[in-house]
Design an enzyme around this catalytic site. Structure first.
Site, PDB file in Angstrom:
ATOM      1  N   LYS A  88     -22.878 -34.701 -30.194  1.00 54.26           N
ATOM      2  CA  LYS A  88     -23.067 -33.937 -31.475  1.00 54.26           C
ATOM      3  C   LYS A  88     -21.883 -33.979 -32.610  1.00 54.26           C
ATOM      4  O   LYS A  88     -20.551 -33.796 -31.819  1.00 54.26           O
ATOM      5  CB  LYS A  88     -23.296 -32.392 -31.387  1.00 54.26           C
ATOM      6  CG  LYS A  88     -23.969 -31.503 -32.181  1.00 54.26           C
ATOM      7  CD  LYS A  88     -24.199 -30.168 -31.814  1.00 54.26           C
ATOM      8  CE  LYS A  88     -25.311 -29.441 -32.400  1.00 54.26           C
ATOM      9  NZ  LYS A  88     -24.970 -27.930 -32.196  1.00 54.26           N
TER      10      LYS A  88
HETATM   11  C1  E4P Z   1     -27.344 -26.055 -34.081  1.00 53.23           C
HETATM   12  O1  E4P Z   1     -27.238 -27.019 -33.225  1.00 53.23           O
HETATM   13  C2  E4P Z   1     -26.303 -25.017 -34.050  1.00 53.23           C
HETATM   14  O2  E4P Z   1     -25.799 -24.733 -32.878  1.00 53.23           O
HETATM   15  C3  E4P Z   1     -27.091 -23.734 -34.454  1.00 53.23           C
HETATM   16  O3  E4P Z   1     -28.289 -23.676 -34.761  1.00 53.23           O
HETATM   17  C4  E4P Z   1     -26.277 -22.940 -35.430  1.00 53.23           C
HETATM   18  O4  E4P Z   1     -26.889 -21.544 -35.872  1.00 53.23           O
HETATM   19  P1  E4P Z   1     -25.943 -20.453 -36.465  1.00 53.23           P
HETATM   20  O5  E4P Z   1     -26.068 -20.446 -38.186  1.00 53.23           O
HETATM   21  O6  E4P Z   1     -27.012 -19.107 -36.018  1.00 53.23           O
HETATM   22  O7  E4P Z   1     -24.523 -20.485 -35.962  1.00 53.23           O
END
Ligand code: E4P
Length: 221
Positions: A90
């Site tokens: 990522k």
């Molecule tokens: C995606 O890969 C992220 O980890 C996640 O969806 C972020 O979500 P949040 O805005 O609730 O922290």
């Protein structure tokens, strides 16, 4: 549509994977910190062990780089991708991130471009060769913008071209987000545990099941 769990907790992954419907997991540094895995001096080893356990449960596990410059991200991408074939690296949506995605594409390393908040960012990440892009719809909604509108916009662009990049709806907050992601044809949704366990439930299912059981007990007695 593929369903991913948004967590750094292996027990949660094992639980939802046991339902037979889980396609992957997304982690991020905040989720890892929540599990308390970043405080030890051996945090990378602990993170690796967590990712490896998840890789045994699902075919796609996003592990986020923590460096911000190309050289550092590149090293982390090489390292994470060597852990297991299910690892997807990522990478944040920055210029340095684009360089890293392009480098990974050249080496056959799968990437998930995170922190996408506009259609132009999505387009650049796809052109750099991202395997997955992650627009954060909940955070856009929180900022008074239209998160699902962005997904619809991106899917329209994808319809016009031949990108292999999958669109992952991230930062989901409620059950309607999953339905609406399906309606606009998004490829993947990542869902936090608290929301995931709500999805199989419906009050009328509970009432209906109780009535079936009560009626069956009358037949038996
Ligand atoms: C995606 O890969 C992220 O980890 C996640 O969806 C972020 O979500 P949040 O805005 O609730 O922290």
């Amino acid at each position: 549509m593929k369903l991913f769990l948004d967590t750094a907790n292996v027990d949660q992954v094992a639980e939802i994977a046991s339902w037979g419907i889980l396609d992957g997991v997304t982690t991020n540094p905040s989720l890892v910190a929540k599990e308390g895995k970043d405080s030890s001096s051996n945090s990378l080893q602990a993170f690796k062990e967590t990712v490896l356990k998840m890789c045994e449960l699902v075919p796609c596990v996003s592990a986020q780089v923590t460096e911000t410059e190309f050289e550092g991200m590149k090293k982390q991408a090489d390292e994470y991708s060597s852990w297991h074939k299910h690892v997807v690296v990522k990478v944040p949506m920055t210029v340095e991130g684009l360089k890293t995605i392009s480098y990974c594409k050249g080496k056959g390393i799968k990437t998930n471009c995170t922190l996408v908040f506009s259609a132009n960012q999505a387009l650049l990440a796809a052109k750099a060769g991202a395997t997955i892009i992650s627009p954060f719809i909940g955070r856009l909604d929180d900022a008074g913008q239209d998160g699902m509108g962005l997904i619809a916009e991106i899917m329209t662009i994808w319809d016009n071209y031949d990108f292999d990049t999958e669109v992952l709806v991230a930062s989901t907050r409620n059950p309607r987000h999953i339905v609406e992601a399906g309606e606009v044809g998004a490829h993947i949704c990542t869902i936090p545990y608290g929301l995931f366990i709500k999805l199989p439930k419906h009050q009328l299912t509970d009432i209906g099941l109780k009535k079936f059981q009560d009626d069956w007990n009358k037949v038996k007695s």
